[in-house]
Scaffold this motif. Sequence first.
Motif, PDB file in Angstrom:
ATOM      1  N   SER A  61       0.797  -1.223   0.000  1.00 19.93           N
ATOM      2  CA  SER A  61       0.000   0.000   0.000  1.00 19.93           C
ATOM      3  C   SER A  61       0.831   1.275   0.000  1.00 19.93           C
ATOM      4  O   SER A  61       0.486   2.240  -0.676  1.00 19.93           O
ATOM      5  N   TYR A  62       1.898   1.317   0.778  1.00 18.91           N
ATOM      6  CA  TYR A  62       2.621   2.569   1.003  1.00 18.91           C
ATOM      7  C   TYR A  62       4.099   2.515   0.636  1.00 18.91           C
ATOM      8  O   TYR A  62       4.798   3.517   0.795  1.00 18.91           O
ATOM      9  N   GLY A  63       4.579   1.381   0.165  1.00 21.12           N
ATOM     10  CA  GLY A  63       6.000   1.234  -0.115  1.00 21.12           C
ATOM     11  C   GLY A  63       6.373   1.476  -1.562  1.00 21.12           C
ATOM     12  O   GLY A  63       5.529   1.467  -2.459  1.00 21.12           O
ATOM     13  N   THR A  64       7.657   1.650  -1.772  1.00 22.19           N
ATOM     14  CA  THR A  64       8.184   1.822  -3.129  1.00 22.19           C
ATOM     15  C   THR A  64       8.359   0.482  -3.828  1.00 22.19           C
ATOM     16  O   THR A  64       8.484   0.423  -5.043  1.00 22.19           O
ATOM     17  N   VAL A  65       8.386  -0.604  -3.033  1.00 20.33           N
ATOM     18  CA  VAL A  65       8.565  -1.949  -3.562  1.00 20.33           C
ATOM     19  C   VAL A  65       7.517  -2.844  -2.911  1.00 20.33           C
ATOM     20  O   VAL A  65       7.303  -2.763  -1.694  1.00 20.33           O
ATOM     21  N   ALA A  66       6.872  -3.687  -3.687  1.00 25.43           N
ATOM     22  CA  ALA A  66       5.891  -4.626  -3.146  1.00 25.43           C
ATOM     23  C   ALA A  66       6.590  -5.676  -2.277  1.00 25.43           C
ATOM     24  O   ALA A  66       7.793  -5.902  -2.396  1.00 25.43           O
ATOM     25  N   CYS A  67       5.821  -6.340  -1.437  1.00 29.15           N
ATOM     26  CA  CYS A  67       6.369  -7.349  -0.526  1.00 29.15           C
ATOM     27  C   CYS A  67       6.979  -8.527  -1.295  1.00 29.15           C
ATOM     28  O   CYS A  67       6.640  -8.756  -2.464  1.00 29.15           O
ATOM     29  N   PRO A  68       7.887  -9.280  -0.657  1.00 31.62           N
ATOM     30  CA  PRO A  68       8.563 -10.394  -1.333  1.00 31.62           C
ATOM     31  C   PRO A  68       7.624 -11.411  -2.010  1.00 31.62           C
ATOM     32  O   PRO A  68       7.897 -11.796  -3.148  1.00 31.62           O
ATOM     33  N   PRO A  69       6.520 -11.853  -1.382  1.00 31.82           N
ATOM     34  CA  PRO A  69       5.656 -12.806  -2.092  1.00 31.82           C
ATOM     35  C   PRO A  69       5.082 -12.239  -3.397  1.00 31.82           C
ATOM     36  O   PRO A  69       5.006 -12.945  -4.400  1.00 31.82           O
ATOM     37  N   ILE A  70       4.708 -10.972  -3.409  1.00 30.01           N
ATOM     38  CA  ILE A  70       4.203 -10.351  -4.637  1.00 30.01           C
ATOM     39  C   ILE A  70       5.326 -10.260  -5.667  1.00 30.01           C
ATOM     40  O   ILE A  70       5.126 -10.517  -6.857  1.00 30.01           O
ATOM     41  N   GLN A  71       6.536  -9.908  -5.233  1.00 34.79           N
ATOM     42  CA  GLN A  71       7.678  -9.864  -6.153  1.00 34.79           C
ATOM     43  C   GLN A  71       7.935 -11.218  -6.788  1.00 34.79           C
ATOM     44  O   GLN A  71       8.347 -11.299  -7.937  1.00 34.79           O
ATOM     45  N   GLU A  72       7.672 -12.302  -6.017  1.00 29.47           N
ATOM     46  CA  GLU A  72       7.885 -13.655  -6.536  1.00 29.47           C
ATOM     47  C   GLU A  72       6.744 -14.119  -7.435  1.00 29.47           C
ATOM     48  O   GLU A  72       6.827 -15.190  -8.015  1.00 29.47           O
ATOM     49  N   GLY A  73       5.664 -13.326  -7.509  1.00 29.18           N
ATOM     50  CA  GLY A  73       4.543 -13.700  -8.367  1.00 29.18           C
ATOM     51  C   GLY A  73       3.442 -14.452  -7.646  1.00 29.18           C
ATOM     52  O   GLY A  73       2.511 -14.934  -8.271  1.00 29.18           O
ATOM     53  N   ASP A  74       3.540 -14.556  -6.313  1.00 27.78           N
ATOM     54  CA  ASP A  74       2.487 -15.200  -5.536  1.00 27.78           C
ATOM     55  C   ASP A  74       1.348 -14.218  -5.311  1.00 27.78           C
ATOM     56  O   ASP A  74       1.496 -13.017  -5.523  1.00 27.78           O
ATOM     57  N   CYS A  76       0.123 -13.445  -2.428  1.00 25.51           N
ATOM     58  CA  CYS A  76       0.600 -12.672  -1.280  1.00 25.51           C
ATOM     59  C   CYS A  76       0.991 -13.592  -0.162  1.00 25.51           C
ATOM     60  O   CYS A  76       1.238 -14.751  -0.360  1.00 25.51           O
ATOM     61  N   CYS A  77       0.978 -13.038   1.032  1.00 26.85           N
ATOM     62  CA  CYS A  77       1.422 -13.739   2.230  1.00 26.85           C
ATOM     63  C   CYS A  77       0.285 -14.567   2.790  1.00 26.85           C
ATOM     64  O   CYS A  77      -0.391 -14.137   3.697  1.00 26.85           O
TER      65      CYS A  77
END
Length: 78
Positions: A61-74, A76-77
Amino acid sequence: MEKTTPDTPVEIIPVSTLTCPECGHSESETMPTDACQWFYDCKGCGVVLKPLAGDCCVYCSYGTVACPPIQEGDSCCS
């Protein structure tokens, strides 16, 4: 942008800069890789940030980079 496949390694960016929508304070934080972070206390004004509707965590929501699971294509958490 190159589409990743299960055989394509994904380089995870571990740090995201969160920006408070209330006061505009920005802080770089290392994201957890084994859990979602649903709450974050702004170090500028003290407001507790929560994910926006449809987002899984404060980094999405507020970061410059999405969380690791989203970066991996999942999704989410989970």
